[in-house]
Design a protein around this motif. Structure first.
Motif, PDB file in Angstrom:
ATOM      1  N   LEU A   4       0.852  -1.187   0.000  1.00 21.22           N
ATOM      2  CA  LEU A   4       0.000   0.000   0.000  1.00 21.22           C
ATOM      3  C   LEU A   4       0.887   1.236   0.000  1.00 21.22           C
ATOM      4  N   PHE A   5       0.708   2.093  -1.016  1.00 16.04           N
ATOM      5  CA  PHE A   5       1.512   3.304  -1.156  1.00 16.04           C
ATOM      6  C   PHE A   5       0.605   4.524  -1.169  1.00 16.04           C
ATOM      7  N   ASP A   6       1.039   5.578  -0.489  1.00 11.46           N
ATOM      8  CA  ASP A   6       0.317   6.850  -0.468  1.00 11.46           C
ATOM      9  C   ASP A   6       1.152   7.879  -1.229  1.00 11.46           C
ATOM     10  N   GLU A   7       0.689   8.271  -2.411  1.00 11.43           N
ATOM     11  CA  GLU A   7       1.362   9.244  -3.269  1.00 11.43           C
ATOM     12  C   GLU A   7       2.828   8.880  -3.530  1.00 11.43           C
ATOM     13  N   PRO A   8       3.100   7.689  -4.084  1.00 11.73           N
ATOM     14  CA  PRO A   8       4.490   7.286  -4.278  1.00 11.73           C
ATOM     15  C   PRO A   8       5.263   8.114  -5.306  1.00 11.73           C
ATOM     16  N   SER A   9       4.567   8.869  -6.152  1.00 12.61           N
ATOM     17  CA  SER A   9       5.267   9.635  -7.184  1.00 12.61           C
ATOM     18  C   SER A   9       5.646  11.047  -6.732  1.00 12.61           C
ATOM     19  N   THR A  10       5.281  11.428  -5.525  1.00 14.88           N
ATOM     20  CA  THR A  10       5.555  12.780  -5.045  1.00 14.88           C
ATOM     21  C   THR A  10       7.051  13.083  -5.107  1.00 14.88           C
ATOM     22  N   GLY A  11       7.395  14.147  -5.818  1.00  8.89           N
ATOM     23  CA  GLY A  11       8.775  14.595  -5.929  1.00  8.89           C
ATOM     24  C   GLY A  11       9.608  13.851  -6.954  1.00  8.89           C
ATOM     25  N   LEU A  12       9.018  12.888  -7.649  1.00  6.47           N
ATOM     26  CA  LEU A  12       9.781  12.111  -8.619  1.00  6.47           C
ATOM     27  C   LEU A  12       9.766  12.765  -9.999  1.00  6.47           C
ATOM     28  N   HIS A  13      10.864  12.635 -10.711  1.00 11.80           N
ATOM     29  CA  HIS A  13      10.962  13.045 -12.107  1.00 11.80           C
ATOM     30  C   HIS A  13      10.156  12.052 -12.948  1.00 11.80           C
ATOM     31  N   TYR A  14       9.723  12.485 -14.121  1.00 14.74           N
ATOM     32  CA  TYR A  14       8.918  11.635 -15.002  1.00 14.74           C
ATOM     33  C   TYR A  14       9.582  10.283 -15.246  1.00 14.74           C
ATOM     34  N   LEU A  20       9.252   3.452 -11.419  1.00 17.59           N
ATOM     35  CA  LEU A  20       8.350   3.010 -10.354  1.00 17.59           C
ATOM     36  C   LEU A  20       7.263   2.091 -10.920  1.00 17.59           C
ATOM     37  N   ILE A  21       6.768   2.421 -12.085  1.00 16.37           N
ATOM     38  CA  ILE A  21       5.761   1.581 -12.738  1.00 16.37           C
ATOM     39  C   ILE A  21       6.344   0.194 -13.012  1.00 16.37           C
ATOM     40  N   LYS A  22       7.585   0.134 -13.469  1.00 15.46           N
ATOM     41  CA  LYS A  22       8.220  -1.163 -13.725  1.00 15.46           C
ATOM     42  C   LYS A  22       8.364  -1.974 -12.437  1.00 15.46           C
ATOM     43  N   VAL A  23       8.697  -1.314 -11.342  1.00 16.52           N
ATOM     44  CA  VAL A  23       8.798  -2.007 -10.052  1.00 16.52           C
ATOM     45  C   VAL A  23       7.434  -2.551  -9.644  1.00 16.52           C
ATOM     46  N   PHE A  24       6.397  -1.726  -9.768  1.00 14.68           N
ATOM     47  CA  PHE A  24       5.045  -2.188  -9.432  1.00 14.68           C
ATOM     48  C   PHE A  24       4.651  -3.380 -10.296  1.00 14.68           C
ATOM     49  N   GLN A  25       4.942  -3.305 -11.604  1.00 14.95           N
ATOM     50  CA  GLN A  25       4.598  -4.403 -12.508  1.00 14.95           C
ATOM     51  C   GLN A  25       5.335  -5.686 -12.139  1.00 14.95           C
ATOM     52  N   SER A  26       6.583  -5.577 -11.704  1.00 10.36           N
ATOM     53  CA  SER A  26       7.326  -6.778 -11.309  1.00 10.36           C
ATOM     54  C   SER A  26       6.735  -7.399 -10.046  1.00 10.36           C
ATOM     55  N   LEU A  27       6.265  -6.572  -9.118  1.00  9.97           N
ATOM     56  CA  LEU A  27       5.609  -7.099  -7.920  1.00  9.97           C
ATOM     57  C   LEU A  27       4.323  -7.840  -8.288  1.00  9.97           C
ATOM     58  N   ILE A  28       3.571  -7.262  -9.210  1.00  9.92           N
ATOM     59  CA  ILE A  28       2.306  -7.870  -9.640  1.00  9.92           C
ATOM     60  C   ILE A  28       2.564  -9.187 -10.374  1.00  9.92           C
ATOM     61  N   LYS A  29       3.597  -9.219 -11.216  1.00  7.22           N
ATOM     62  CA  LYS A  29       3.920 -10.445 -11.957  1.00  7.22           C
ATOM     63  C   LYS A  29       4.266 -11.603 -11.038  1.00  7.22           C
ATOM     64  N   ARG A  30       4.823 -11.315  -9.866  1.00  4.05           N
ATOM     65  CA  ARG A  30       5.155 -12.403  -8.949  1.00  4.05           C
ATOM     66  C   ARG A  30       3.994 -12.766  -8.027  1.00  4.05           C
ATOM     67  N   GLY A  31       2.833 -12.137  -8.262  1.00  2.44           N
ATOM     68  CA  GLY A  31       1.628 -12.523  -7.552  1.00  2.44           C
ATOM     69  C   GLY A  31       1.232 -11.612  -6.402  1.00  2.44           C
ATOM     70  N   THR A  33      -0.019  -7.884  -4.671  1.00  4.00           N
ATOM     71  CA  THR A  33      -1.021  -6.858  -4.961  1.00  4.00           C
ATOM     72  C   THR A  33      -0.444  -5.500  -4.600  1.00  4.00           C
ATOM     73  N   VAL A  34      -0.608  -4.532  -5.503  1.00  2.00           N
ATOM     74  CA  VAL A  34      -0.127  -3.171  -5.271  1.00  2.00           C
ATOM     75  C   VAL A  34      -1.334  -2.242  -5.292  1.00  2.00           C
ATOM     76  N   LEU A  35      -1.518  -1.498  -4.226  1.00  2.00           N
ATOM     77  CA  LEU A  35      -2.598  -0.526  -4.121  1.00  2.00           C
ATOM     78  C   LEU A  35      -1.954   0.813  -3.807  1.00  2.00           C
ATOM     79  N   PHE A  36      -2.318   1.846  -4.570  1.00  2.00           N
ATOM     80  CA  PHE A  36      -1.745   3.159  -4.283  1.00  2.00           C
ATOM     81  C   PHE A  36      -2.778   4.252  -4.411  1.00  2.00           C
TER      82      PHE A  36
END
Length: 69
Positions: A4-14, A20-31, A33-36
């Protein structure tokens, strides 16, 4: 595992958001759940499901306004 993440993109460059999206996708691929909670449209567009709460805050909030599946 539920992440569970609260505003994980705050302060990040594009480009960091893209990473970050790639990290989330890798977590999802291994089964896992990512909620933000997020306002960044790039991250929202990458989500499998979106729940929009509103229409406002406080007593005017808390209703599901829109879902994407």
């Amino acid at each position: 595992t539920l992440y569970l993440f609260d505003e994980p993109s705050t302060g990040l460059h594009y480009f960091d958001i893209l990473g970050l999206i790639k990290v989330f996708q890798s977590l999802i691929k291994r089964g896992d759940t990512v909620l933000f909670i997020e306002h960044n449209s790039t991250l929202i567009d990458a989500a499998d499901q979106v729940i929009r709460l509103g229409p406002g805050s406080g007593e005017s909030g808390g209703e599901i306004m829109k879902t994407k599946s």
